[in-house]
Structure formats: C-alpha cells, structure tokens
Design a protein around this motif. Structure first.
Motif, PDB file in Angstrom:
ATOM      1  N   VAL A 135       0.834  -1.197   0.000  1.00 39.52           N
ATOM      2  CA  VAL A 135       0.000   0.000   0.000  1.00 39.52           C
ATOM      3  C   VAL A 135       0.872   1.252   0.000  1.00 39.52           C
ATOM      4  O   VAL A 135       0.597   2.219  -0.719  1.00 39.52           O
ATOM      5  N   ARG A 136       1.944   1.243   0.778  1.00 44.16           N
ATOM      6  CA  ARG A 136       2.831   2.410   0.850  1.00 44.16           C
ATOM      7  C   ARG A 136       3.523   2.656  -0.496  1.00 44.16           C
ATOM      8  O   ARG A 136       3.585   3.791  -0.963  1.00 44.16           O
ATOM      9  N   VAL A 137       4.048   1.608  -1.125  1.00 45.26           N
ATOM     10  CA  VAL A 137       4.727   1.769  -2.415  1.00 45.26           C
ATOM     11  C   VAL A 137       3.751   2.324  -3.449  1.00 45.26           C
ATOM     12  O   VAL A 137       4.053   3.291  -4.161  1.00 45.26           O
ATOM     13  N   VAL A 138       2.582   1.739  -3.530  1.00 46.99           N
ATOM     14  CA  VAL A 138       1.597   2.182  -4.520  1.00 46.99           C
ATOM     15  C   VAL A 138       1.172   3.624  -4.255  1.00 46.99           C
ATOM     16  O   VAL A 138       1.103   4.438  -5.180  1.00 46.99           O
ATOM     17  N   SER A 139       0.922   3.966  -3.005  1.00 49.93           N
ATOM     18  CA  SER A 139       0.456   5.327  -2.708  1.00 49.93           C
ATOM     19  C   SER A 139       1.529   6.369  -3.014  1.00 49.93           C
ATOM     20  O   SER A 139       1.219   7.431  -3.554  1.00 49.93           O
ATOM     21  N   VAL A 140       2.786   6.075  -2.702  1.00 44.66           N
ATOM     22  CA  VAL A 140       3.857   7.033  -3.000  1.00 44.66           C
ATOM     23  C   VAL A 140       4.019   7.206  -4.504  1.00 44.66           C
ATOM     24  O   VAL A 140       4.139   8.323  -5.001  1.00 44.66           O
ATOM     25  N   LEU A 141       4.000   6.101  -5.237  1.00 46.07           N
ATOM     26  CA  LEU A 141       4.209   6.203  -6.681  1.00 46.07           C
ATOM     27  C   LEU A 141       3.019   6.845  -7.391  1.00 46.07           C
ATOM     28  O   LEU A 141       3.204   7.598  -8.348  1.00 46.07           O
ATOM     29  N   LEU A 142       1.815   6.597  -6.942  1.00 46.73           N
ATOM     30  CA  LEU A 142       0.649   7.249  -7.543  1.00 46.73           C
ATOM     31  C   LEU A 142       0.646   8.744  -7.248  1.00 46.73           C
ATOM     32  O   LEU A 142       0.297   9.553  -8.107  1.00 46.73           O
ATOM     33  N   ARG A 143       1.025   9.106  -6.032  1.00 53.16           N
ATOM     34  CA  ARG A 143       1.088  10.519  -5.665  1.00 53.16           C
ATOM     35  C   ARG A 143       2.156  11.226  -6.504  1.00 53.16           C
ATOM     36  O   ARG A 143       1.966  12.353  -6.941  1.00 53.16           O
ATOM     37  N   PHE A 144       3.268  10.555  -6.764  1.00 52.80           N
ATOM     38  CA  PHE A 144       4.323  11.143  -7.596  1.00 52.80           C
ATOM     39  C   PHE A 144       3.838  11.337  -9.024  1.00 52.80           C
ATOM     40  O   PHE A 144       4.068  12.368  -9.634  1.00 52.80           O
ATOM     41  N   ARG A 145       3.160  10.322  -9.547  1.00 52.45           N
ATOM     42  CA  ARG A 145       2.706  10.380 -10.936  1.00 52.45           C
ATOM     43  C   ARG A 145       1.702  11.498 -11.160  1.00 52.45           C
ATOM     44  O   ARG A 145       1.755  12.218 -12.149  1.00 52.45           O
ATOM     45  N   SER A 146       0.768  11.656 -10.231  1.00 47.33           N
ATOM     46  CA  SER A 146      -0.285  12.645 -10.427  1.00 47.33           C
ATOM     47  C   SER A 146      -0.009  13.951  -9.703  1.00 47.33           C
ATOM     48  O   SER A 146      -0.769  14.892  -9.844  1.00 47.33           O
TER      49      SER A 146
END
Length: 94
Positions: free
Chosen positions: A69-80
């Motif tokens: 969950v942490r990896v996905v949330s950080v990478l999604l926040r970076f992308r958008s």
C-alpha cells in the motif's frame, strides 16, 4: 514517452528513480515498524502459545500489505502530483 509525446529528460528519469527508491525504503521501514509493534511483544515476552502465534501471524500479514500500500500510494502521488507553479496557492482564484 511522456504525456506530451516527447522522450523523458535525464532529470525526469532521475526523479523517477529517486521516487522509486524512496517508495521502497519508506515502505520497508513502515512495514518493519508495524511488524515490530505487532509481533514484538510475542518475541520479547513469554506469552501463551496461542497469543504468540496470533501476534506473529498478524504481523506477517500486516507488514507486506502495508509495504504494498505504501509503495503504490507514493508512486501514484508522484505520478499525479504535479507541483503547483506558485507554492502555497491551492486554486487559480487565490
């Protein structure tokens, strides 16, 4: 390719690499802390076998879930998460 059709610059590739590293390191740290908090008492103290097993298994389930969950949330926040051109402003009308 970027959203506007061009190739990524070296700075963009470096930013992505740093963000992936940050996501992995922060997720590993968070998962270790959660595992330690949940399973730690079972590993440090003499508890009944049922309680020890429950705490360790709960920690073993929560840690990888939190990691993902942490990896996905950080990478999604970076992308958008394009930074605003004027820090501190939240809308064009402010």
């Amino acid at each position: 390719m970027t959203s506007h059709g061009g190739r990524r610059s070296q700075a963009e590739r470096d930013a992505i690499t740093v963000e992936i590293g940050y996501a992995l390191c922060s997720a590993a740290f968070a998962a270790a802390v959660v595992f330690g908090a949940v399973a730690g008492p079972a590993l440090l103290f003499a508890l009944p076998d049922t309680v020890e097993t429950l705490l360790v298994r709960t920690g073993l389930v929560l840690a990888p879930v939190l990691f993902a969950v942490r990896v996905v949330s950080v990478l999604l926040r970076f992308r958008s998460g394009a930074q605003p051109s004027q820090p501190g402003r939240t809308s064009p009308d402010s």
